[in-house]
Design an enzyme around this catalytic site. Structure first.
Site, PDB file in Angstrom:
ATOM      1  N   GLU A 116       8.008 -14.900  10.785  1.00  0.00           N
ATOM      2  CA  GLU A 116       7.779 -14.496  12.247  1.00  0.00           C
ATOM      3  C   GLU A 116       9.114 -15.325  12.498  1.00  0.00           C
ATOM      4  O   GLU A 116       9.004 -16.290  12.749  1.00  0.00           O
ATOM      5  CB  GLU A 116       6.607 -14.896  12.789  1.00  0.00           C
ATOM      6  CG  GLU A 116       6.695 -14.389  14.271  1.00  0.00           C
ATOM      7  CD  GLU A 116       5.207 -14.955  15.031  1.00  0.00           C
ATOM      8  OE1 GLU A 116       4.768 -14.232  15.721  1.00  0.00           O
ATOM      9  OE2 GLU A 116       4.805 -15.991  14.813  1.00  0.00           O
ATOM     10  N   TYR A 147      11.920 -10.051  19.262  1.00  0.00           N
ATOM     11  CA  TYR A 147      10.962 -10.465  18.214  1.00  0.00           C
ATOM     12  C   TYR A 147      10.940  -9.828  16.991  1.00  0.00           C
ATOM     13  O   TYR A 147      11.287  -8.779  16.715  1.00  0.00           O
ATOM     14  CB  TYR A 147       9.430 -10.190  18.747  1.00  0.00           C
ATOM     15  CG  TYR A 147       8.415 -10.625  17.900  1.00  0.00           C
ATOM     16  CD1 TYR A 147       7.908 -12.002  17.954  1.00  0.00           C
ATOM     17  CD2 TYR A 147       7.769  -9.564  17.152  1.00  0.00           C
ATOM     18  CE1 TYR A 147       6.870 -11.952  17.330  1.00  0.00           C
ATOM     19  CE2 TYR A 147       6.882  -9.942  16.372  1.00  0.00           C
ATOM     20  CZ  TYR A 147       6.370 -11.269  16.248  1.00  0.00           C
ATOM     21  OH  TYR A 147       5.299 -11.505  15.500  1.00  0.00           O
TER      22      TYR A 147
END
Ligand code: GDP
Ligand code: MN
Length: 486
Positions: free
Chosen positions: A295, A207
């Site tokens: 993101e 992530y």
């Protein structure tokens, strides 16, 4: 820093201490639910010369609509409340985000966007010719994450499957943990190369996001070894697995930082090197595009040790779009709240709320005070609407139309302070707009204060329309109470 608080009849007073001001606001302004209140700076503004007006607006929007603005990067709400506000940052599709990343040298999962199942097959053929990938993933393009969980990301192993899966996804009402129960209609799919192919090592999902940490006033890179579809769960139950790297604006992202991140992600050899390049390019892209948030979940280490972006959520700061007309053109208004789109076309600053009294006001501070008096009078504000400094028949009419599109509205309160704009002009604007729209089914209370207020009141009182006029805020509140009781 300073914060402006609106006082009755047009005086702004600057209060130097944010916390004192906040306490005051939350104690005295019933329309603000400020259990988690904090002041957020407008993006990319240096700390010193900020307009007090902007800060009040910022406060108001954050506090009046915590859900709306809190919907951003799900695991990290507290950092990004304002970033996620749809009126302040532009969301784009995955395929557009990837194109931007790629233009800055960030390696991405390659793909071609398609509007129909036939185009999807052509895209898959092209990917096979160019990249040799015979398997592809079909990915729904909507402005919401969690698509994998909702059935919007599917692997296709041959052209028949491509056609069938694309046919199923295009046109579907995709419900994901981020769309709400009504879901979003899928109009396009991204046909992307399968990057989870087997090879010398295991694939690994990470992530990574880049965003502004408002408390620190610095950009940060947030990252975790636990990438993939359950990052919300990771953030919730094991937040210690999410790391943050702060970037000093004086020197920018440093080499030792990219190495530290790659090391913390457990990488070595080629993958380590590739990750440091990936991070440097990603940060450069974030900075150069005036983005408010990136993101990338997952960032993938392939089985042959390449690092690439499989997904891309890119939010660009609205205030900087004038510098990037090519990105501004990526706006997909189909994905946005139609009333807010309509409002932004007329240059109105509108946020929909859940109450029954529509309000039309000039200036954010006055809008805040207006929402308070609505509350005090026993109503609930149906919206925040700032018509700006130049309220005229056109803006008033656009404002009416937007407010009236909300079926919950039982009354409209217009509260205009005539400083540069004369009250009689505004009153005439209200009358003209009313006549042009025809029958407005709810009572309207108009409170005009400032230059030519008395003339304005006379105009309204003599217009013969179902409009109540008031000069004092108190009178306006009483009128609101009366009409709500009818
Ligand atoms: P999101 O669910 O909206 O976040 O969409 P993503 O783009 O992140 O994709 C969701 C999931 O689909 C990823 O976490 C992967 O597990 C899977 N996925 C994405 N691309 C591929 C691919 O090329 N091959 C395979 N096998 N799975 C993929
Ligand atoms: Mn994802």
């Amino acid at each position: 820093m300073a914060i402006a608080i609106w006082y009755e009849d047009g005086v702004y007073k600057l209060i130097e201490y944010t916390l004192r001001a906040l306490k005051y606001i939350t104690e005295t302004h019933p329309s603000i639910l400020a259990t988690r209140a904090s002041i957020h700076y407008p993006l990319h503004c240096p700390p010193a010369p900020r307009s007090s007006h902007l800060i009040v607006k910022t406060l108001l929007i954050i506090l009046a609509k915590p859900n709306k603005v809190g919907c951003g990067p799900l695991p990290f709400k507290q950092n990004c409340r304002f970033t996620a506000n749809s009126s302040k940052s532009m969301n784009i599709h995955e395929y557009q985000g990837k194109a931007i990343l790629k233009s800055f040298g960030v390696r991405v999962q390659e793909g071609i966007v398609a509007d129909t199942p036939e185009e999807a097959v052509t895209a898959a053929q092209k990917l096979k010719e160019d990249l040799g990938s015979s398997w592809v993933v079909i990915k729904a393009q909507i402005h919401a994450g969690g698509r994998g969980k909702g059935g919007g990301v599917k692997l296709a192993k041959n052209h028949d499957q491509v056609k069938e899966i694309a046919g199923n996804i295009i046109g579907m009402q995709l419900v994901t943990p981020q769309t709400g129960p009504e879901g979003k209609k899928v109009k396009k799919v991204l046909v992307a190369q399968d990057v989870y192919y087997p090879g010398e090592s295991e694939t690994k999902e990470f992530y990574m996001s880049v965003l502004l940490d408002r408390a620190k006033g610095r950009n940060i890179i947030m990252y975790s070894t636990e990438g993939g579809m359950d990052i919300e769960e990771v953030a919730h139950s094991t937040p210690e697995l999410i790391f943050k790297e702060e970037i000093d604006p004086k020197v920018g992202l440093q080499g030792f930082q990219t190495r530290k991140i790659a090391f913390n992600l457990g990488l070595s050899g080629e993958a380590f090197k590739d990750m440091t390049k990936f991070i440097a390019a990603l940060y450069k892209a974030y900075d150069a595009t005036d983005s408010s948030q990136f993101e990338i979940n997952p960032v993938l280490k392939t089985s042959d040790n390449k690092i690439l972006a499989v997904d891309a959520k890119v939010n660009i700061d609205d205030n900087a779009l004038y510098r990037h007309p090519d990105y501004a053109a990526m706006r997909d208004t189909d994905e946005e709240d139609p009333t807010e789109v309509e409002a932004s076309k007329s240059n109105l600053n509108y946020v929909k709320l859940d109450g029954n009294v529509g309000c039309m006001v000039n200036g954010a501070g006055l809008a805040m005070a207006t929402m308070d008096i609505i509350k005090i009078a026993g109503g609930e504000p149906a919206n925040f609407l700032d018509v700006g400094g130049t309220a005229n028949a056109e803006t008033v009419k656009a404002g009416f139309n937007i407010i009236l599109s909300d079926p919950n509205v039982k009354a409209i309160l217009i509260n205009i302070f005539g400083g540069i704009v004369r009250c009689d002009r505004v009153a005439q604007g209200v009358i003209d707009a009313y006549k042009e729209i025809g029958n407005i089914p709810v009572p309207i209370i108009v409170r005009l204060q400032g230059t030519n207020a008395a003339e304005a009141k006379a105009l309204i009182d003599n217009s013969g329309l179902k409009v109540y006029s008031a000069i004092l805020l108190k009178e306006a509140a009483e009128r609101v109470k009366e009409v709500l009781a009818l």
